[in-house]
Scaffold this motif. Structure first.
Motif, PDB file in Angstrom:
ATOM      1  N   GLY A 176       0.774  -1.232   0.000  1.00 39.16           N
ATOM      2  CA  GLY A 176       0.000   0.000   0.000  1.00 39.16           C
ATOM      3  C   GLY A 176       0.803   1.278   0.000  1.00 39.16           C
ATOM      4  O   GLY A 176       0.231   2.376   0.015  1.00 39.16           O
ATOM      5  N   MET A 177       2.143   1.203  -0.038  1.00 37.74           N
ATOM      6  CA  MET A 177       2.974   2.417  -0.068  1.00 37.74           C
ATOM      7  C   MET A 177       4.257   2.112  -0.830  1.00 37.74           C
ATOM      8  O   MET A 177       5.193   1.539  -0.265  1.00 37.74           O
ATOM      9  CB  MET A 177       3.299   2.889   1.346  1.00 37.74           C
ATOM     10  CG  MET A 177       4.181   4.125   1.404  1.00 37.74           C
ATOM     11  SD  MET A 177       4.556   4.584   3.119  1.00 37.74           S
ATOM     12  CE  MET A 177       5.877   5.768   2.844  1.00 37.74           C
ATOM     13  N   ARG A 178       4.287   2.462  -2.094  1.00 43.04           N
ATOM     14  CA  ARG A 178       5.482   2.163  -2.886  1.00 43.04           C
ATOM     15  C   ARG A 178       6.650   3.043  -2.462  1.00 43.04           C
ATOM     16  O   ARG A 178       6.530   4.264  -2.371  1.00 43.04           O
ATOM     17  CB  ARG A 178       5.222   2.367  -4.381  1.00 43.04           C
ATOM     18  CG  ARG A 178       6.472   2.040  -5.229  1.00 43.04           C
ATOM     19  CD  ARG A 178       6.241   2.241  -6.710  1.00 43.04           C
ATOM     20  NE  ARG A 178       5.376   1.233  -7.284  1.00 43.04           N
ATOM     21  CZ  ARG A 178       5.778   0.014  -7.652  1.00 43.04           C
ATOM     22  NH1 ARG A 178       7.042  -0.359  -7.441  1.00 43.04           N
ATOM     23  NH2 ARG A 178       4.936  -0.833  -8.196  1.00 43.04           N
ATOM     24  N   ILE A 179       7.772   2.395  -2.210  1.00 48.61           N
ATOM     25  CA  ILE A 179       9.053   3.084  -2.023  1.00 48.61           C
ATOM     26  C   ILE A 179       9.829   2.853  -3.304  1.00 48.61           C
ATOM     27  O   ILE A 179      10.076   1.717  -3.685  1.00 48.61           O
ATOM     28  CB  ILE A 179       9.797   2.548  -0.796  1.00 48.61           C
ATOM     29  CG1 ILE A 179       8.946   2.787   0.468  1.00 48.61           C
ATOM     30  CG2 ILE A 179      11.164   3.207  -0.644  1.00 48.61           C
ATOM     31  CD1 ILE A 179       9.498   2.168   1.728  1.00 48.61           C
ATOM     32  N   SER A 180      10.197   3.919  -3.974  1.00 44.88           N
ATOM     33  CA  SER A 180      10.734   3.806  -5.323  1.00 44.88           C
ATOM     34  C   SER A 180      12.093   3.123  -5.349  1.00 44.88           C
ATOM     35  O   SER A 180      12.846   3.168  -4.367  1.00 44.88           O
ATOM     36  CB  SER A 180      10.863   5.197  -5.958  1.00 44.88           C
ATOM     37  OG  SER A 180      11.949   5.896  -5.375  1.00 44.88           O
ATOM     38  N   PRO A 181      12.449   2.490  -6.486  1.00 45.30           N
ATOM     39  CA  PRO A 181      13.790   1.904  -6.613  1.00 45.30           C
ATOM     40  C   PRO A 181      14.899   2.925  -6.404  1.00 45.30           C
ATOM     41  O   PRO A 181      15.970   2.582  -5.903  1.00 45.30           O
ATOM     42  CB  PRO A 181      13.794   1.368  -8.053  1.00 45.30           C
ATOM     43  CG  PRO A 181      12.354   1.089  -8.352  1.00 45.30           C
ATOM     44  CD  PRO A 181      11.600   2.175  -7.653  1.00 45.30           C
ATOM     45  N   THR A 182      14.640   4.186  -6.776  1.00 46.06           N
ATOM     46  CA  THR A 182      15.644   5.236  -6.580  1.00 46.06           C
ATOM     47  C   THR A 182      15.922   5.451  -5.098  1.00 46.06           C
ATOM     48  O   THR A 182      17.079   5.545  -4.658  1.00 46.06           O
ATOM     49  CB  THR A 182      15.177   6.558  -7.212  1.00 46.06           C
ATOM     50  OG1 THR A 182      14.978   6.359  -8.608  1.00 46.06           O
ATOM     51  CG2 THR A 182      16.211   7.651  -6.997  1.00 46.06           C
ATOM     52  N   VAL A 183      14.858   5.517  -4.293  1.00 47.21           N
ATOM     53  CA  VAL A 183      15.020   5.683  -2.846  1.00 47.21           C
ATOM     54  C   VAL A 183      15.732   4.471  -2.258  1.00 47.21           C
ATOM     55  O   VAL A 183      16.641   4.607  -1.429  1.00 47.21           O
ATOM     56  CB  VAL A 183      13.646   5.881  -2.167  1.00 47.21           C
ATOM     57  CG1 VAL A 183      13.760   5.748  -0.650  1.00 47.21           C
ATOM     58  CG2 VAL A 183      13.074   7.240  -2.528  1.00 47.21           C
ATOM     59  N   ILE A 184      15.350   3.289  -2.718  1.00 44.94           N
ATOM     60  CA  ILE A 184      15.981   2.067  -2.208  1.00 44.94           C
ATOM     61  C   ILE A 184      17.460   2.032  -2.563  1.00 44.94           C
ATOM     62  O   ILE A 184      18.305   1.642  -1.747  1.00 44.94           O
ATOM     63  CB  ILE A 184      15.237   0.826  -2.755  1.00 44.94           C
ATOM     64  CG1 ILE A 184      13.833   0.766  -2.146  1.00 44.94           C
ATOM     65  CG2 ILE A 184      16.011  -0.450  -2.436  1.00 44.94           C
ATOM     66  CD1 ILE A 184      12.908  -0.228  -2.805  1.00 44.94           C
TER      67      ILE A 184
END
Length: 204
Positions: free
Chosen positions: A42-50
């Protein structure tokens, strides 16, 4: 903590630890995989942030929602991302803290080792809220154990009824009555402290 950095150095170290721990927990799976897992929650954390978390270049930016969603996606306790170098890796729980070992800090976050700082308080304030919070944690453990015990005794009662053993049935009934009283008293104590408790016996 250096002077006038407002805790930023401590916060950046915390985020670097959490990013490194998340990377290790992910193993060979990609940042996109983890991003998709967080999206499913329910809350995408983007690949860039990861990727920034992986490399330690996210600065002091890791919100509580991000931490919880990452932990759920990786199936690890959130505190294990915060303090991964268990048991003896040295950490500080807040910027001015004395060094703690990671396992102690993990238990502090979970409430298993709640440390109440009873320093002198300003007029009109007290330590009641701190004690109440610790007591609620203790009572929460008690109610969870009590519910498990009730389920076990109810199973014993059903077994005794099937066997037709009057002695076992009476013993199980007495035990069940005693445990119900204990659970009821625990529920009352939780309510007195302003806690939230399901009286139907469920933990969820």
């Amino acid at each position: 903590m250096t002077k006038n950095d407002d805790g930023r150095e401590w916060a950046e170290e915390l985020v670097r630890r959490a990013g490194r721990a998340a990377r290790q927990a992910r193993g060979k799976r990609s940042a996109k995989w983890l991003s998709d897992e967080t999206a499913a929650l329910g809350m995408r954390i983007s690949p860039t942030v990861i990727a920034k978390l992986d490399s330690g270049h996210r600065g002091a930016n890791l919100s509580v929602p991000e931490l919880l969603v990452l932990a759920a996606a990786l199936n690890v306790p959130p505190a294990a991302l915060m303090f991964p170098d268990m048991p003896d890796g040295e950490v500080r729980r807040y910027p001015t803290d004395e060094p703690w070992n990671s396992f102690g800090a993990y238990n502090w976050v979970s409430g298993a080792e709640a440390e109440l700082r009873l320093d002198p308080t300003p007029p009109g304030r007290s330590h009641k809220s701190a004690w109440d919070a610790k007591r609620l944690i203790d009572l929460s453990y008690m109610i969870s154990e009590g519910r498990e015990g009730l389920a076990e005794v109810e199973s014993q009662l059903a077994s005794a009824a099937r066997k037709g053993s009057a002695e076992e049935l009476e013993s199980a009934r007495k035990k069940l009555q005693s445990m119900r009283r204990t659970v009821a008293q625990t529920i009352a104590s939780i309510k007195d402290l302003g806690g939230t408790v399901n009286e139907d016996g469920s933990d969820g």
